[in-house]
Design a protein around this motif. Structure first.
Motif, short mmCIF file in Angstrom:
data_model
loop_
_atom_site.label_atom_id
_atom_site.label_comp_id
_atom_site.label_asym_id
_atom_site.label_seq_id
_atom_site.Cartn_x
_atom_site.Cartn_y
_atom_site.Cartn_z
N PRO A 179 9.93 26.45 40.68
CA PRO A 179 9.38 25.31 42.15
C PRO A 179 7.97 26.35 42.66
CG PRO A 179 11.79 25.91 42.50
CD PRO A 179 10.98 26.18 40.94
N LEU A 182 4.86 24.91 40.62
CA LEU A 182 4.98 23.39 40.85
C LEU A 182 3.97 23.43 42.27
CD1 LEU A 182 5.28 20.69 39.35
CD2 LEU A 182 7.68 20.62 40.74
N VAL A 337 0.22 16.16 37.43
CA VAL A 337 1.03 16.71 37.73
C VAL A 337 1.29 16.04 39.00
CG1 VAL A 337 2.59 18.71 38.75
CG2 VAL A 337 1.46 18.94 36.56
N PRO A 339 5.59 16.20 41.57
CA PRO A 339 6.85 15.72 41.40
C PRO A 339 7.22 14.07 42.65
CG PRO A 339 5.95 17.54 42.92
CD PRO A 339 4.89 16.40 42.49
N ARG A 343 13.12 10.42 37.16
CA ARG A 343 12.68 11.73 35.88
C ARG A 343 11.51 11.01 35.01
NH1 ARG A 343 15.16 11.17 31.37
NH2 ARG A 343 16.38 9.38 31.89
N ALA A 346 8.53 11.11 35.52
CA ALA A 346 8.03 12.65 36.10
C ALA A 346 7.09 13.33 34.45
CB ALA A 346 8.98 13.99 35.70
N SER A 350 7.43 18.58 36.44
CA SER A 350 8.32 18.54 37.19
C SER A 350 9.35 18.72 36.53
CB SER A 350 8.58 17.28 37.97
OG SER A 350 7.14 17.33 38.46
N TYR A 351 9.37 18.28 35.46
CA TYR A 351 10.63 17.39 34.36
C TYR A 351 11.79 18.37 34.72
CZ TYR A 351 12.33 13.95 31.15
OH TYR A 351 13.29 12.88 30.49
N ALA A 353 13.02 20.39 36.15
CA ALA A 353 13.59 20.34 38.15
C ALA A 353 14.54 18.69 37.50
CB ALA A 353 12.63 20.16 38.58
N HIS A 354 13.81 17.60 36.99
CA HIS A 354 15.52 17.18 37.16
C HIS A 354 16.13 16.84 36.26
CE1 HIS A 354 12.70 13.46 39.12
NE2 HIS A 354 11.63 14.59 38.28
N TYR A 386 14.01 21.64 45.08
CA TYR A 386 13.46 22.07 43.27
C TYR A 386 12.42 21.18 44.08
CZ TYR A 386 17.50 23.31 41.08
OH TYR A 386 19.14 24.58 40.70
N LEU A 387 12.64 20.63 44.26
CA LEU A 387 10.98 19.17 44.19
C LEU A 387 10.53 19.04 45.70
CD1 LEU A 387 12.04 16.98 41.17
CD2 LEU A 387 10.33 18.55 41.15
#
Lengths: 494, 494
Positions: A179, A182, A337, A339, A343, A346, A350-351, A353-354, A386-387
């Protein structure tokens, strides 16, 4: 070796049934007119029943037991190990459970297609509860047989040898720094010039571009082809690999990067060891290793500046509406990038995190620590953490976005991020061993890369465990630091 | 009805295997890259072995015997009759014979492709001798079981109930008047303006034309499609019928008339009785009846002046290089008669001569009255008598032109001309029953024709014998006078 010989003949026959199933399945997604689907579904189900009958007949277990006392060389032993694994995976489940799962899964999946559009969590939940219930039963049976936790029983179907204990560590570490990374990337990245809208990229031009990129990536058109389907996939058989994409006439990068991704899967399949064809040892090692090959081509190679320098003139050459696209713009687009909730849309930062979000929920779900009704809140909480995004009340773009759970495919999600980590580790090793590789890529000389992948992964089939394979290829088993290094280098310029 | 029920379930399973075999076979001819052929061949052979194993297992014969004492209605009895016929056809041959035939046939066929080009009769003869020898063994076994002559044992595989005695009469009468009629037609026919050469008819335009004609002929695109293959065919399954053509960019009529022909096969398949799907009674009646449906559409309807009036504007609309084609020219092209050496290029007047020639030779060959070495002279003599053409020394355009004998398909040729005669008889009956049909055709109102065919042929499946089917549809069994009347009317204006 009589028992071993008999087993190889049986698995050869099964491989031939798999061949027909793969081609008829591909046809269903690409060629079949809508009115053909019921009969096709019945024919494929019949084949699957016959496959199961041949595989789990009592004599298979007897032959395996006998073969274990025969004098086998190391390849034969590895093949027998895989034969035994396939047999056990199939024989473990009572027919009634398999049938109940097929029924509940297809009911849930079909209804989901409409329920998702309507954001109907209540309706979906009613269908998902029995799917989860049956998946728990399956997990229980597999867990007992393997001596592992319920969730690990399912995980092993996709990633043999992987455990949730190890995933907890790997993913726990990853989500510890992701996170923050990101946020830094989003803050730091150059502003992206939106590509001009209202331009048309005709399908014929996009297809010619895709095929020229496949050629650059050494896809073997004597043993494969590219077609169109609603959901892109890599199918067919290793002698005849069928990849698909879908074209959007107003935007060409999704289809193009998708084709590069599927070409990664395809090259693995096309280069599996021919001397073991028809045997389990001749198959791809695991779902995550398969994904590592597609992500190696799409993410490690395909979105690198070096490769984009080679891709750029091909785009300008084939797409008459993209002749003014600059290399700089292309790199910004491809490495952007952002978020988001979905998914499949993404970016590579970020991927994970999904994936980790889904992994945590499905692990707890299968292990009986949470219930279906808990999913939306868990999803929302985790997305926030996470996002930094909320899905409160938005089931459609939250916990109802994926097809995987609808038919009970629990244990699959982790392979996406495992694949990304394997890919980064493999690419790093390649760079260590061939320091001038970036130059070669820029010139379009990809042969050293493919030779390396062929030697490291493709031609090994399922001879070695995933850990042994990675150890031989990179000198260590999965080490998440290479993925972090990759993201930091590409997106923070470290 | 327990035994009957068990049989229907077994045949349902077999039909599903046939489904996969049909689709994988279609794919092989239309989509598969060349490198996929070995593995595909093995997969299809495996499926065929499994099909055979399921069909001829001992319990099938027992179930048939038991079912014959069960209380069955007339449909079930008809189905049991077909089940029994399929079982006997398959169970009669020892596995070693089938394997020897497959080997000799594929060797002969593969070599023939090159030998034909090289006019190499000696080489071809060496491979054909064992093929004929094995076909004679098969014929002997079938003949004993059915109590018929050896040739009739093979003929019955394609045309159940037909005998060479009857063919001798039918074909003997036909060939009595055909050479004379042919001479009259050639002398009388209007001179044909050669279509302009050096024009290009793009494949995309020809395909759009073909699809619009298929639409006119009520082809169901929800349950079928049109593709390209080297040798046009109608394949797939009744819920998903796959027809093919090949396009020549310098000439459009061959592909167009070919598509109309295959659409005739396709409409029969698409309209087979759904309530009996998966059962032998639900299949097309015979090879000749199948051919009668393709020739009904191509020859009876498709080359009639009434239909050409409707076809003409479609051609002008779709083909930019044919906008100046007059209706009169179109009719002359499509109805042009010109005896030649090649069967597949023959017009409908000369065609039966090609077939009867082959019938006479293959009947004598299988019955042991002539030998392979006698074929070239027999061929040349008969071509002289029937069509006034010599093939002396020209094997390539003589006895080596067809694929049928190369893999041992003796007994198939007669079905072409039987089909032409059935088609003429059916069309005559239709005209009797619907006197205003020509007007309707001109207007493009083909529904009455298709309703009639559906009622007479398509929806009957294999419920009745060929003779009973024709009797019900036309009031009599096969009567060759209608074919003669058709040719005399169309080509001599009588």
């Amino acid at each position: 070796m009589k028992a071993y010989q008999a087993l190889t003949e049986r698995f050869q026959r099964l491989a031939r049934l798999d061949h027909l199933s793969a081609i008829a399945g591909w046809d269903m997604q690409t060629m079949m007119p809508s009115g053909g689907s019921d009969a096709r579904g019945e024919a494929l189900a019949e084949l699957s029943v016959m496959h199961h009958e041949i595989l789990v007949q009592a004599s298979t277990a007897e032959l395996i037991a006998q073969a274990q006392h025969e004098a086998l060389d190391s390849v034969q032993q590895a093949n027998l190990h895989e034969i035994s694994r396939h047999y056990n995976d199939a024989a473990l489940l009572p027919t009634e459970l398999v049938e109940a799962q097929a029924l509940a899964g297809s009911r849930c999946e079909r209804a989901w297609r409409q329920q998702r559009i309507e954001n109907d969590w209540q309706g979906f939940q009613r269908n998902l509860v029995p799917v989860v219930e049956l998946a728990r039963q399956e997990a229980q049976l597999r867990a007992q047989a393997l001596g592992v936790s319920p969730y690990d029983g399912l995980l092993n179907l996709y990633e043999p040898g992987m455990t949730s204990q190890r995933l907890d560590t790997l993913f726990g570490e990853l989500i510890g720094w992701l996170p923050d990374l990101l946020q830094q990337v989003v803050a730091k990245q150059p502003s992206r010039t939106a590509l001009p809208t209202q331009r048309i990229y005709p399908i014929s031009q996009q297809k010619a571009l895709a095929e020229s990129v496949m050629q650059l990536l050494d896809f073997d058109f004597e043993h494969g082809r590219l077609d169109i389907s609603a959901h892109p996939f890599c199918g067919g058989v290793s002698t005849d690999v069928r990849i698909t994409t879908r074209y959007d006439t107003t935007e060409f990068l999704s289809a193009l990067m998708g084709v590069i991704h599927e070409t990664g899967h395809a090259r693995y399949e096309q280069n599996l060891p021919k001397q073991w064809s028809g045997q389990p040892i001749g198959l791809a090692r695991s779902t995550a290793i398969h994904e590592s090959q597609s992500l190696f081509l799409e993410m490690q190679l395909g979105r690198s500046k070096a490769f984009l320098q080679r891709l750029h003139p091909l785009i300008c050459q084939h797409l008459t509406a993209a002749t003014d696209l600059s290399l700089d713009d292309l790199v910004k687009q491809v490495q952007h990038v952002s978020p988001g909730l979905i998914r499949v849309d993404a970016d590579e930062v970020s991927y994970p995190a999904h994936v980790i979000l889904r992994y945590e929920i499905e692990r707890s779900l299968i292990n009986g620590e949470v219930e279906v009704g808990d999913i939306p809140d868990l999803w929302n909480d985790t997305m926030q953490r996470y996002l930094g995004l909320s899905t409160a009340g938005d089931y459609r773009n939250g916990c109802m976005q994926d097809i995987h759970w609808t038919d009970g495919s629990f244990g699959y999600f982790p392979t996406y991020t495992l694949g990304a980590m394997y890919a980064a580790q493999l690419f790093n090793s390649l760079q260590q061993q061939l320091p001038s590789i970036d130059e070669a890529i820029t010139l379009g000389d990809l042969k050293p890369i493919f030779d390396w992948l062929n030697h490291a992964i493709w031609r090994q089939g399922s001879r070695y465990s995933v850990d042994a394979l990675m150890q031989q290829a990179t000198g260590e088993t999965l080490n998440p630091k290479w993925f972090r290094q990759h993201l930091e280098r590409r997106y923070l310029g470290r």
